[in-house]
Design an enzyme around this catalytic site. Structure first.
Site, mmCIF file in Angstrom:
data_model
loop_
_atom_site.group_PDB
_atom_site.id
_atom_site.type_symbol
_atom_site.label_atom_id
_atom_site.label_comp_id
_atom_site.label_asym_id
_atom_site.label_seq_id
_atom_site.Cartn_x
_atom_site.Cartn_y
_atom_site.Cartn_z
ATOM 1 C CB THR A 237 -45.271 -43.485 0.033
ATOM 2 O OG1 THR A 237 -45.003 -42.081 0.024
ATOM 3 C CG2 THR A 237 -44.278 -44.225 -0.842
ATOM 4 N NE ARG A 239 -53.783 -43.773 5.186
ATOM 5 C CZ ARG A 239 -52.660 -44.015 5.869
ATOM 6 N NH1 ARG A 239 -51.541 -44.295 5.222
ATOM 7 N NH2 ARG A 239 -52.649 -43.992 7.185
ATOM 8 C CD GLU A 268 -53.452 -49.873 1.482
ATOM 9 O OE1 GLU A 268 -53.196 -49.941 2.703
ATOM 10 O OE2 GLU A 268 -52.953 -49.030 0.743
ATOM 11 C CG HIS A 286 -49.920 -49.275 3.714
ATOM 12 N ND1 HIS A 286 -51.144 -48.662 3.652
ATOM 13 C CD2 HIS A 286 -49.175 -48.491 4.533
ATOM 14 C CE1 HIS A 286 -51.142 -47.573 4.400
ATOM 15 N NE2 HIS A 286 -49.942 -47.452 4.946
ATOM 16 N N GLY A 288 -44.423 -48.478 3.961
ATOM 17 C CA GLY A 288 -43.617 -47.255 4.022
ATOM 18 C C GLY A 288 -42.888 -47.072 5.343
#
Ligand code: DGY
Length: 319
Positions: A237, A239, A268, A286, A288
């Site tokens: 979670t 990078r 991303e 992404h 989180g």
């Protein structure tokens, strides 16, 4: 007093935008598309401050083209790998981030990914959803039990410690690697490993919580995957840069790791198309820190940093 000009590059929470609009002469990117290099360079001549997200890239090349007006980049993120800090500091631009406030939300998501990866969430959801669930057997979708298992955490900062706290609720045996050993009050009984290699040997579950830096690029490579106990589960979670994605696929193919839970990817947005064929990779885009409470807290923390800076004080999160 004239208000400072502020550019907010993305659609932040309503409460954040309301407060920003009250206190600053603000331009909000309602289109909510990532700010381009050209936009950042143009903004440096028009604004005193920018609140960006990790989607805006302040490379040395971009920063070199900045006009002198821009004084502070108050990130709406804890990670700052999208910012060339020496380049920004070299131009006399203050940089802040938003630590603490997203630790619980990110740790919750790491827990979701760990449980989902361990218990076939992707395949299980699909088989029910598509009407393909036509039998049951004690041998069906047997997963890996989290309760009581050994958890390795790389990076025992705020998020790593928040994740450890949640994992204790599952009676996990917690091990960690960190640049330095934590004082007992923070370690809370977790076992310190002085090297990543030592940690990997005991990590039935492994969760990454360190920043992306040149030193941590491809931290999890083929050699390190090979050190995990067979059938380990990895969670990321932090990078995408931390994981060699080809090596991850290879480790899955060999059974070295049983499953992965990923919220971050090298590319991303988009992720890695090669992962899509693997039901034992549980993926999220992404998100989180994406809870309402945390988004408000991140926005307010970025504004607190701006307020302090323009009041002539040192912002609490100055990097
Ligand atoms: C962070 O704050 O670094 C999260 O990844 C969202 O940007």
């Amino acid at each position: 007093m004239t208000k400072k000009r502020l550019w907010i590059t993305r659609r932040l929470s309503d409460a954040t935008l309301e407060r920003a609009s009250r206190d600053y002469d603000v331009v909000i990117n309602h289109a909510d598309l990532p700010g381009t290099a050209e936009q950042l360079i143009a903004a440096s001549a028009e604004f005193d401050a920018i609140i960006p997200c990790h989607s805006e890239h302040f490379s040395a090349e971009v920063v070199a083209q900045f006009a002198p007006r821009l004084k502070i980049v108050a990130n709406h993120s804890v990670g700052v790998d999208h910012c060339d800090l020496p380049a920004l500091k070299g131009r006399g631009i203050a940089v802040t981030n938003t630590p603490d406030v997203l630790s619980d939300a990110t740790a919750e998501l790491a827990m979701l990914l760990m449980l989902g990866a361990a218990r076939h969430a992707v395949a299980g959801d699909r088989i029910v959803r598509t009407g393909g669930w036509d039998s049951w057997s004690p041998a069906f979708m047997v997963g890996k039990q989290v309760t009581g298992a050994r958890l390795g955490i790389i990076g025992m900062g705020r998020v790593g410690r928040a994740f450890a706290a949640k994992a204790r609720g599952f009676d996990m045996e917690i091990h960690y690697y960190n640049r330095s050993e934590l004082p007992p009050g923070q370690a809370q009984g977790a076992t310190y490993h002085a090297t990543v290699e030592s940690l990997l040997g005991v990590a039935d579950f492994l969760s990454l919580h360190c920043p992306a830096t040149p030193d941590t690029t491809d931290l999890m490579n083929a050699d390190r995957f090979a050190l995990l106990p067979e059938g380990a589960v990895i969670v990321n979670t932090a990078r995408g840069a931390l994981v060699d994605e080809d090596a991850l696929l290879d480790a899955l193919a060999k059974g070295q790791i049983a499953a992965a839970g990923l919220d971050c990817f090298k590319t991303e947005p988009g992720g890695n198309p090669a992962f899509a064929d693997h039901d034992n990779i549980f993926m999220l885009p992404h998100i989180g820190s994406a809870t309402r409470k945390t988004r408000d807290a991140m926005g307010f923390r970025a504004l607190d940093n701006l307020d302090a800076f323009f009041a002539g004080k040192t912002p609490g999160d100055l990097l």
